[in-house]
Motif scaffolding. Structure first.
Motif, mmCIF file in Angstrom:
data_model
loop_
_atom_site.group_PDB
_atom_site.id
_atom_site.type_symbol
_atom_site.label_atom_id
_atom_site.label_comp_id
_atom_site.label_asym_id
_atom_site.label_seq_id
_atom_site.Cartn_x
_atom_site.Cartn_y
_atom_site.Cartn_z
ATOM 1 N N LEU A 40 60.449 -1.033 39.562
ATOM 2 C CA LEU A 40 61.120 -0.505 38.366
ATOM 3 C C LEU A 40 60.136 -0.313 37.217
ATOM 4 O O LEU A 40 60.268 0.627 36.437
ATOM 5 N N GLU A 41 59.151 -1.202 37.104
ATOM 6 C CA GLU A 41 58.144 -1.072 36.048
ATOM 7 C C GLU A 41 57.342 0.218 36.236
ATOM 8 O O GLU A 41 56.998 0.891 35.275
ATOM 9 N N GLU A 44 60.838 3.250 36.919
ATOM 10 C CA GLU A 44 61.987 3.173 36.000
ATOM 11 C C GLU A 44 63.345 3.379 36.680
ATOM 12 O O GLU A 44 64.305 2.750 36.318
ATOM 13 N N ALA A 71 67.807 -5.305 35.206
ATOM 14 C CA ALA A 71 67.910 -3.843 35.154
ATOM 15 C C ALA A 71 69.361 -3.432 34.925
ATOM 16 O O ALA A 71 70.276 -4.233 35.092
ATOM 17 N N TYR A 84 68.195 1.190 36.954
ATOM 18 C CA TYR A 84 67.300 1.713 35.928
ATOM 19 C C TYR A 84 66.818 0.574 35.045
ATOM 20 O O TYR A 84 67.586 -0.311 34.671
ATOM 21 N N LYS A 85 65.532 0.609 34.732
ATOM 22 C CA LYS A 85 64.977 -0.327 33.759
ATOM 23 C C LYS A 85 63.855 0.391 33.028
ATOM 24 O O LYS A 85 62.944 0.927 33.657
ATOM 25 N N GLU A 86 63.940 0.382 31.714
ATOM 26 C CA GLU A 86 62.907 1.055 30.913
ATOM 27 C C GLU A 86 61.571 0.359 31.122
ATOM 28 O O GLU A 86 61.469 -0.859 31.033
ATOM 29 N N SER A 87 60.544 1.152 31.409
ATOM 30 C CA SER A 87 59.209 0.613 31.649
ATOM 31 C C SER A 87 58.519 0.283 30.329
ATOM 32 O O SER A 87 58.703 0.989 29.337
ATOM 33 N N LYS A 91 56.384 4.683 30.487
ATOM 34 C CA LYS A 91 57.675 5.288 30.161
ATOM 35 C C LYS A 91 57.670 6.763 30.550
ATOM 36 O O LYS A 91 56.865 7.535 30.064
#
Length: 100
Positions: A40-41, A44, A71, A84-87, A91
């Motif tokens: 995810l990092e 995203e 997430a 989804y996870k904001e990096s 980004k």
């Protein structure tokens, strides 16, 4: 927390993605959560498929993965989960702004 508009946007973005993780008979474990957090990092937005031999309920798996990886759960459709996870560093995805 994602708005409905942001979730729709992310579902559209995830449409062409292929699942990069599979949850099987072993279910969710710490190692899997660690790998999903790292993915995810970098990306995203990822898809995870749940195999037929998974003994846990798909909604339970989705909840465990989203909580473990910190997430947002975008969607559970069939046997596929979208997270989804904001990096912090890479980004890539620009979410639509939430109305105030």
């Amino acid at each position: 927390m994602l708005t409905g508009k942001q979730k729709r946007f992310l579902r559209a973005e995830a449409h062409n993605l292929s699942p990069i993780f599979q949850v099987g008979k072993g279910g969710v474990n710490d190692n899997m959560i660690k790998q999903i957090t790292e993915a995810l990092e970098v990306r995203e937005l990822i898809k995870i498929s749940i195999l037929q031999n998974c003994e846990q309920d798909k909604d339970e798996v989705a909840k465990l993965l989203s909580k473990g990886a910190k997430a947002e759960l975008v969607q559970v459709i069939g046997h596929t989960i979208v997270l989804y996870k904001e990096s912090r560093e890479n980004k890539k995805i620009e979410l639509p702004k939430a109305k105030k």
